[in-house]
Structure formats: C-alpha cells, structure tokens
Design a protein around this motif. Sequence first.
Motif, PDB file in Angstrom:
ATOM      1  N   ARG A 144       1.055   4.269  -2.870  1.00  0.00           N
ATOM      2  CA  ARG A 144       0.859   5.688  -2.381  1.00  0.00           C
ATOM      3  C   ARG A 144       2.218   6.456  -3.050  1.00  0.00           C
ATOM      4  O   ARG A 144       2.036   7.701  -3.341  1.00  0.00           O
ATOM      5  CB  ARG A 144       0.760   5.786  -0.949  1.00  0.00           C
TER       6      ARG A 144
ATOM      7  N   GLN B  85       2.055   6.789  -6.630  1.00  0.00           N
ATOM      8  CA  GLN B  85       0.580   8.202  -6.909  1.00  0.00           C
ATOM      9  C   GLN B  85       1.352   9.514  -6.773  1.00  0.00           C
ATOM     10  O   GLN B  85       1.200  10.323  -7.398  1.00  0.00           O
ATOM     11  CB  GLN B  85      -0.610   7.892  -5.936  1.00  0.00           C
ATOM     12  N   ALA B  86       2.227   9.462  -5.566  1.00  0.00           N
ATOM     13  CA  ALA B  86       2.719  10.901  -5.283  1.00  0.00           C
ATOM     14  C   ALA B  86       3.774  11.365  -6.341  1.00  0.00           C
ATOM     15  O   ALA B  86       3.996  12.425  -6.807  1.00  0.00           O
ATOM     16  CB  ALA B  86       3.270  10.817  -3.782  1.00  0.00           C
TER      17      ALA B  86
ATOM     18  N   ARG C 121       0.742  -1.228  -0.106  1.00  0.00           N
ATOM     19  CA  ARG C 121      -0.080  -0.077   0.077  1.00  0.00           C
ATOM     20  C   ARG C 121       0.739   1.221   0.026  1.00  0.00           C
ATOM     21  O   ARG C 121       0.694   2.241  -0.877  1.00  0.00           O
ATOM     22  CB  ARG C 121      -0.892  -0.008   1.187  1.00  0.00           C
ATOM     23  N   ALA C 122       1.901   1.176   0.824  1.00  0.00           N
ATOM     24  CA  ALA C 122       2.754   2.393   0.888  1.00  0.00           C
ATOM     25  C   ALA C 122       3.449   2.755  -0.381  1.00  0.00           C
ATOM     26  O   ALA C 122       3.524   3.660  -1.013  1.00  0.00           O
ATOM     27  CB  ALA C 122       3.720   2.206   1.848  1.00  0.00           C
TER      28      ALA C 122
END
Length: 91
Positions: free
Chosen positions: A67, A70-71, A63-64
């Motif tokens: 993220r 995405q960032a 999940r990290a």
Amino acid sequence: MNHHHLPSAVRSLEIDSRLISVGAALTAGGALLASAGIALAGYALASAGRRWVRQLEVPPSERAAARLRQAREASLAGMEAWRNAAAGDRG
C-alpha cells in the motif's frame, strides 16, 4: 347418507396415469436442474472463499508495504502531472 344419488363423476375418481407420469418426470427433471444450480453456486462460493483466505495469508506488514508503494507511486505520478501542467502554462 345414500351414495347412490351422487353424480357418477364424484363416485368414480378416474386419474389420468399419463399426466401423473409426465408430472413425476417434470418434477424429477426440475429437481436435477435445481441440484445442478445449487452445486454450481456452491462451487462459486467455495472458490471465492478460497481466494479470500489466500489474501488473508499475506502478512499485514507485506500488505502495508504494498500500500505504501502504491501511495508513493501515485503521489509521484501526481507531482509529475502537476509539473507538466505548470510547465505547459509557462510555455
């Protein structure tokens, strides 16, 4: 107390059995509709719960990483938009 002096309507209670039957049928129908509504809401809640549990099954590291990806993509898109805007100002 002498009951012979009471009005006849009080002495003999007459119940309309048709109305009792209709009332019972409406009550049964309402109970069926309520049961169907409860079952439908329960199914929706159970489905949402299953989806939520499946999301939790994704490891935190995965999940990290998603993220972070995405960032990074968002910041690259922002820098690209800033460059294009700056180039437009010069032209």
